[in-house]
Write a protein that holds these residues in place. Structure first.
Motif, PDB file in Angstrom:
ATOM      1  N   GLN A 194      28.647  40.921  57.863  1.00 35.91           N
ATOM      2  CA  GLN A 194      27.766  41.708  58.731  1.00 35.91           C
ATOM      3  C   GLN A 194      26.703  40.861  59.443  1.00 35.91           C
ATOM      4  N   TRP A 195      27.031  39.623  59.777  1.00 34.28           N
ATOM      5  CA  TRP A 195      26.095  38.809  60.543  1.00 34.28           C
ATOM      6  C   TRP A 195      26.323  39.019  62.034  1.00 34.28           C
ATOM      7  N   GLY A 196      25.239  38.984  62.797  1.00 29.77           N
ATOM      8  CA  GLY A 196      25.325  39.172  64.228  1.00 29.77           C
ATOM      9  C   GLY A 196      25.785  37.913  64.937  1.00 29.77           C
ATOM     10  N   VAL A 197      26.185  38.074  66.188  1.00 34.36           N
ATOM     11  CA  VAL A 197      26.644  36.941  66.994  1.00 34.36           C
ATOM     12  C   VAL A 197      25.532  35.914  67.159  1.00 34.36           C
ATOM     13  N   LEU A 204      21.929  24.641  52.899  1.00 33.29           N
ATOM     14  CA  LEU A 204      22.930  25.418  53.621  1.00 33.29           C
ATOM     15  C   LEU A 204      22.661  26.891  53.360  1.00 33.29           C
ATOM     16  N   GLY A 205      22.069  27.552  54.350  1.00 29.28           N
ATOM     17  CA  GLY A 205      21.812  28.977  54.217  1.00 29.28           C
ATOM     18  C   GLY A 205      23.099  29.773  54.233  1.00 29.28           C
ATOM     19  N   PRO A 206      23.013  31.077  54.006  1.00 31.25           N
ATOM     20  CA  PRO A 206      24.219  31.910  53.944  1.00 31.25           C
ATOM     21  C   PRO A 206      25.124  31.777  55.168  1.00 31.25           C
ATOM     22  N   VAL A 207      24.558  31.827  56.359  1.00 30.41           N
ATOM     23  CA  VAL A 207      25.400  31.784  57.555  1.00 30.41           C
ATOM     24  C   VAL A 207      25.919  30.372  57.787  1.00 30.41           C
ATOM     25  N   GLU A 208      25.091  29.352  57.571  1.00 30.82           N
ATOM     26  CA  GLU A 208      25.564  27.969  57.716  1.00 30.82           C
ATOM     27  C   GLU A 208      26.726  27.689  56.764  1.00 30.82           C
ATOM     28  N   ALA A 209      26.630  28.232  55.550  1.00 32.73           N
ATOM     29  CA  ALA A 209      27.711  28.034  54.583  1.00 32.73           C
ATOM     30  C   ALA A 209      29.012  28.659  55.072  1.00 32.73           C
ATOM     31  N   ALA A 228      19.061  46.330  46.162  1.00 34.07           N
ATOM     32  CA  ALA A 228      19.861  45.608  47.156  1.00 34.07           C
ATOM     33  C   ALA A 228      19.368  44.182  47.353  1.00 34.07           C
ATOM     34  N   SER A 229      18.057  43.966  47.306  1.00 37.50           N
ATOM     35  CA  SER A 229      17.515  42.627  47.543  1.00 37.50           C
ATOM     36  C   SER A 229      17.975  41.640  46.492  1.00 37.50           C
ATOM     37  N   PHE A 287      24.684  37.469  45.615  1.00 32.74           N
ATOM     38  CA  PHE A 287      25.939  37.335  46.360  1.00 32.74           C
ATOM     39  C   PHE A 287      25.820  36.285  47.466  1.00 32.74           C
ATOM     40  N   TYR A 288      24.629  36.084  47.976  1.00 34.07           N
ATOM     41  CA  TYR A 288      24.203  35.006  48.858  1.00 34.07           C
ATOM     42  C   TYR A 288      24.670  35.112  50.306  1.00 34.07           C
ATOM     43  N   VAL A 289      25.942  35.316  50.568  1.00 32.21           N
ATOM     44  CA  VAL A 289      26.450  35.152  51.936  1.00 32.21           C
ATOM     45  C   VAL A 289      26.482  36.441  52.758  1.00 32.21           C
ATOM     46  N   PHE A 290      25.982  37.541  52.192  1.00 34.27           N
ATOM     47  CA  PHE A 290      25.984  38.806  52.928  1.00 34.27           C
ATOM     48  C   PHE A 290      24.651  39.023  53.633  1.00 34.27           C
ATOM     49  N   HIS A 291      24.712  39.630  54.819  1.00 40.59           N
ATOM     50  CA  HIS A 291      23.509  40.098  55.484  1.00 40.59           C
ATOM     51  C   HIS A 291      22.821  41.126  54.573  1.00 40.59           C
ATOM     52  N   PRO A 292      21.492  41.101  54.484  1.00 41.17           N
ATOM     53  CA  PRO A 292      20.796  42.058  53.615  1.00 41.17           C
ATOM     54  C   PRO A 292      21.147  43.509  53.896  1.00 41.17           C
TER      55      PRO A 292
END
Length: 292
Positions: free
Chosen positions: A199-202, A174-179, A55-56, A62-67
Motif C-alpha cells: 500500500q505504498w504510493g507512487v 534501509l527503510g521499508p520502501v527502500e528495502a 496497528a502501530s 511487519f516493517y514493510v507495510f504502509h501504516p
C-alpha cells in the motif's frame, strides 16, 4: 556449520509456513471469525501471538507495510475475535489444509512426527532477544497434533528469521520502501506487486528509488548496479548469520535430517501452484534448493 545453512533451511520451511496465507481452509476460518477481507485476516492471523496489539505495533513488527494497511484491519479484527480465538482457528485451519494437501497418511506418518519434533527443538533454541514476532510465536503452547506442531515450529523459525532481517535492514539504513525497492530490483519479486500490496504510493516508491540511486545501488531504469548487488548480498548474508543459532543448536545431523524430511513437503506446496509467482518473499523455483 556455515551460515548458509540458515538460508537452505528457510527455503525448505518457508513453503510450509506459506499455507497460512494461500489455502482456502484458512481464508474460510478467518471469515467464520468475522474477519472480513483478505488483509484483515492476514494481519489478525499473523499478529495474534502478540495479543491485541495496536496497528502501530504490528506495522513496526511487519516493517514493510504502509501504516494505513494495518490500520485498516486493526483494532477492528480484535472486536470480531480475540487473539486466542484467532490462534486456535489458524491451528485448526492449517491442520486441515495440511491434511488435504499432503494426505492423511503423510500427516499421520512417523516421518512427519519426527520432523515436528526436530523443528520444535530448533524453534525452542531460537534466540529471541529483540525479536518480538519470533518470541511471541515461541511462547505459544506445544500443539498436540504433530502436523500442527510442525507448522507452528516452522512459523516460529520463520518469524525469528524475519525479525533478524528487519534488524539488518534498520542497521543498514534501509527503510521499508527502500528495502522493497532493493528486493524488487534483484528480480526476485515484482515491483508493482510489492508496491500495491504493501500500500505504498507512487511518490513514496519514487522517493525510495531516488535514495537508492543516490547510493549508487540502482540505475536510472531501476536495475540493480554492481554496488547494489553487493549490498543486497550483504543484507542476505547478515540475515543468514542472524538466523543460524537454531540450526547450530540442533546440530548437523538433526538439521540435515529435518532438511530431508521437509523437502517433499516444500516441493508439494511449490508444485501445487498455490504460492503465486512474484510473491512478496521472493520464493521462486530459482531460489529453492540452495546448498548448505
Amino acid at each position: 556449520m556455515s551460515d548458509s545453512v540458515a538460508r537452505a533451511m528457510w527455503e525448505r520451511f518457508e513453503p510450509v509456513h506459506q499455507l497460512v496465507y494461500f489455502t482456502p481452509e484458512v481464508r474460510e476460518a478467518a471469515e467464520d471469525l468475522g474477519l472480513r477481507g483478505y488483509w484483515t485476516g492476514y494481519f489478525a492471523l499473523r499478529a495474534a501471538p502478540l495479543g491485541p496489539a495496536p496497528a502501530s505495533v504490528v506495522t513496526s513488527c511487519f516493517y514493510v507495510f504502509h501504516p494505513g494497511r494495518a490500520a485498516s484491519a486493526l483494532p477492528d479484527a480484535w472486536a470480531a475475535a480475540s487473539p486466542q480465538q484467532v490462534i486456535e482457528a489458524r491451528e485448526r485451519a492449517v491442520g486441515a489444509a495440511m491434511t488435504r494437501l499432503y494426505g492423511p497418511d503423510v500427516v499421520a506418518s512417523a516421518e512427519l512426527a519426527e520432523a515436528a519434533d526436530l523443528a520444535w527443538e530448533a524453534a525452542l533454541a531460537a534466540d529471541t532477544g529483540g525479536r518480538a514476532l519470533g518470541a511471541a510465536n515461541q511462547a505459544l503452547p506445544r500443539p498436540a497434533q504433530p502436523h500442527v506442531r510442525l507448522w507452528q515450529a516452522l512459523t516460529t523459525l520463520r518469524e525469528h528469521r524475519g525479525d533478524g532481517h528487519v534488524a539488518v535492514l534498520v542497521g543498514r539504513r534501509l527503510g521499508p520502501v527502500e528495502a522493497l525497492v532493493l528486493k524488487s530490483a534483484t528480480g526476485e519479486t515484482d515491483a508493482e506487486f510489492q508496491r500495491r500490496i504493501r500500500q505504498w504510493g507512487v511518490e513514496e516508491w519514487g522517493s525510495a528509488q531516488a535514495t537508492l540511486r543516490g547510493r549508487g545501488w540502482i540505475d536510472e531504469e531501476g536495475r540493480l548496479t554492481k554496488a547494489g548487488a553487493a549490498a543486497h548480498e550483504q543484507v542476505e548474508a547478515d540475515t543468514d548469520a542472524a538466523a543460524v543459532t537454531p540450526w547450530r543448536t540442533l546440530g548437523a545431523d538433526g538439521t540435515t535430517r529435518l532438511a530431508h524430511l521437509l523437502e517433499p513437503l516444500a516441493r508439494r506446496v511449490l508444485d501445487s501452484g498455490m504460492v503465486p509467482a512474484g510473491n512478496p518473499v521472493g520464493l521462486t523455483e530459482s531460489t529453492w534448493g540452495s546448498p548448505g
